[in-house]
Design an enzyme around this catalytic site. Structure first.
Site, mmCIF file in Angstrom:
data_model
loop_
_atom_site.group_PDB
_atom_site.id
_atom_site.type_symbol
_atom_site.label_atom_id
_atom_site.label_comp_id
_atom_site.label_asym_id
_atom_site.label_seq_id
_atom_site.Cartn_x
_atom_site.Cartn_y
_atom_site.Cartn_z
ATOM 1 N N GLU A 1 0.642 -0.873 0.042
ATOM 2 C CA GLU A 1 0.097 0.005 -0.429
ATOM 3 C C GLU A 1 0.678 1.269 0.288
ATOM 4 O OE1 GLU A 1 -3.070 0.224 2.944
ATOM 5 O OE2 GLU A 1 -3.466 2.314 1.818
ATOM 6 N N TYR B 1 -10.403 9.247 5.610
ATOM 7 C CA TYR B 1 -10.871 10.694 4.684
ATOM 8 C C TYR B 1 -12.448 10.432 3.238
ATOM 9 C CZ TYR B 1 -8.194 13.200 0.913
ATOM 10 O OH TYR B 1 -7.728 14.296 -0.217
ATOM 11 N N ASP C 1 -1.836 11.800 -3.160
ATOM 12 C CA ASP C 1 -2.817 13.280 -2.970
ATOM 13 C C ASP C 1 -2.887 13.991 -5.092
ATOM 14 O OD1 ASP C 1 -1.690 13.482 -0.552
ATOM 15 O OD2 ASP C 1 0.374 13.427 -0.603
ATOM 16 N N LYS D 1 -2.551 21.603 -9.267
ATOM 17 C CA LYS D 1 -2.377 23.081 -10.302
ATOM 18 C C LYS D 1 -1.667 21.656 -11.085
ATOM 19 C CE LYS D 1 -2.032 26.554 -7.449
ATOM 20 N NZ LYS D 1 -1.127 26.713 -5.867
ATOM 21 N N ASP E 1 -11.697 10.378 -4.595
ATOM 22 C CA ASP E 1 -13.019 11.095 -4.925
ATOM 23 C C ASP E 1 -12.986 12.678 -5.461
ATOM 24 O OD1 ASP E 1 -12.078 13.006 -3.114
ATOM 25 O OD2 ASP E 1 -13.254 12.254 -0.967
ATOM 26 N N THR F 1 -11.521 4.685 4.615
ATOM 27 C CA THR F 1 -11.162 4.975 5.577
ATOM 28 C C THR F 1 -11.835 6.246 5.623
ATOM 29 O OG1 THR F 1 -10.199 6.128 3.599
ATOM 30 C CG2 THR F 1 -9.101 4.163 4.023
HETATM 31 C C1 SAM Z 1 -4.685 12.097 0.956
HETATM 32 S S1 SAM Z 1 -3.966 11.250 1.789
HETATM 33 C C2 SAM Z 1 -4.864 9.519 1.698
HETATM 34 C C3 SAM Z 1 -4.649 8.306 3.012
HETATM 35 C C4 SAM Z 1 -4.555 7.205 2.664
HETATM 36 N N1 SAM Z 1 -4.612 6.349 1.947
HETATM 37 C C5 SAM Z 1 -6.316 7.229 2.613
HETATM 38 O O1 SAM Z 1 -7.246 7.202 2.591
HETATM 39 O O2 SAM Z 1 -6.848 7.568 3.685
HETATM 40 C C6 SAM Z 1 -2.341 10.900 0.513
HETATM 41 C C7 SAM Z 1 -0.872 10.243 1.757
HETATM 42 O O3 SAM Z 1 0.073 9.608 0.458
HETATM 43 C C8 SAM Z 1 0.424 9.845 1.326
HETATM 44 N N2 SAM Z 1 2.508 10.202 0.193
HETATM 45 C C9 SAM Z 1 2.418 11.259 -1.448
HETATM 46 N N3 SAM Z 1 3.473 11.217 -1.249
HETATM 47 C C10 SAM Z 1 3.859 9.917 -1.056
HETATM 48 C C11 SAM Z 1 5.513 8.910 -1.039
HETATM 49 N N4 SAM Z 1 5.957 9.537 -1.854
HETATM 50 N N5 SAM Z 1 5.639 7.677 0.137
HETATM 51 C C12 SAM Z 1 4.667 7.578 0.503
HETATM 52 N N6 SAM Z 1 3.454 8.358 0.970
HETATM 53 C C13 SAM Z 1 3.217 9.153 0.132
HETATM 54 C C14 SAM Z 1 0.542 11.532 2.123
HETATM 55 O O4 SAM Z 1 1.432 11.004 3.010
HETATM 56 C C15 SAM Z 1 -0.191 11.169 2.318
HETATM 57 O O5 SAM Z 1 -0.852 10.099 3.477
#
Ligand code: SAM
Length: 250
Positions: free
Chosen positions: A81, A230, A155, A159, A191, A228
């Site tokens: 994951e 989120y 994420d 932009k 989403d 989740t």
């Molecule tokens: C929007 S959150 C979603 C978290 C989770 N997957 C959920 O659905 O609740 C995106 C996550 O990806 C992590 N993330 C972003 N770039 C990453 C990377 N290169 N390696 C590991 N994690 C990363 C961020 O720190 C963040 O916690």
């Protein structure tokens, strides 16, 4: 989740293996500075995380790592994951499938602390963690070594000039497909409508992937799915969650 652009620097040296701060800022989307970590969570980071962490030396060589080498016993299948956030999905999967091994990667230290809290009372761990960039793990993995990859709500980088920072992009898609076994799956959720479109197009464009979900009804929640926080938050704000699964051709 708040989306500030502050960064917590002190714990980065270990994690980013020399990546300079500017590159790091370009890699990650906001929210690196979380709430202060409570003493109890810090104690889990100090004691449980080292037991579960992917050893640094296993990441030094590209395309050499087999997931089985990370665990103290063999598992039937191996999954990863990417960006597990607070780890709810990973905690659920590892409990649901004790005969499978899971690797999780997450940059956000508070997220890892939250995951450790979910799993702290287990007696065995079919889980290994990298509190750092998922790409470090992916690049180290051998070809055809994972049965599935989850990228849940990556994420969005909304932009246009930042689109290439999205976790799903052309280069990374090559890496995902390389490390997947034939028949292995790539599951992506979001989403954010524009990101859903982007991720779908990148997967559709890959000659070795075929969609297992219905492209016309990606909003259909998979069976036995556990939301989740989120995801639940997005739905409560009226956004539509989509779920896409692509498999690697044999
Ligand atoms: C929007 S959150 C979603 C978290 C989770 N997957 C959920 O659905 O609740 C995106 C996550 O990806 C992590 N993330 C972003 N770039 C990453 C990377 N290169 N390696 C590991 N994690 C990363 C961020 O720190 C963040 O916690």
């Amino acid at each position: 989740m708040a989306r500030n652009q502050d960064f917590l620097i002190p714990f980065l040296d270990d994690i980013y293996l020399g990546m300079d701060i500017q590159t790091l800022k370009e890699r990650v989307f906001g929210r690196k500075k979380g709430k202060p970590i409570r003493a109890f969570q810090q104690s889990l980071l100090d004691t449980l995380l080292p037991q579960l962490s992917v050893p640094h030396e296993k990441l030094l060589k590209e395309k050499a790592l087999l997931p089985a080498a990370l665990f103290d016993k063999p598992y039937e299948k191996y999954f990863m994951e990417i960006g597990y956030g607070a780890g709810e999905h990973l905690a659920y999967r590892t409990e649901e499938h004790p005969t499978f091994g899971y690797i999780g990667a997450e940059i956000f230290l508070n997220g890892t602390a939250a995951l450790l809290k979910h799993i702290k009372d287990r007696t065995t761990y079919n889980l290994r963690l990298h509190n750092g960039d998922a790409l470090s793990v992916l690049k180290a993995l051998q070809d055809n070594s994972l049965d599935g990859i989850y990228i849940l709500n990556p994420d969005p980088w909304p932009k246009r000039r930042h689109f290439d920072r999205r976790m799903v992009n052309k280069n990374n898609m090559e890496i995902f497909v390389r490390v997947l076994k034939p028949d292995g799956f790539l599951m992506m959720t979001t989403d954010v409508a524009d990101l859903a479109d982007w991720m779908g197009k990148h997967a559709e464009a890959h000659p070795q992937l075929v969609e297992a979900t219905n492209p016309k009804n990606r909003a259909q929640m998979p069976e036995n799915w556990r939301e989740t926080r989120y995801e639940a938050w997005g739905k409560s704000e009226g956004r539509t969650q989509v779920y896409m699964v692509f498999t690697k051709k044999t």
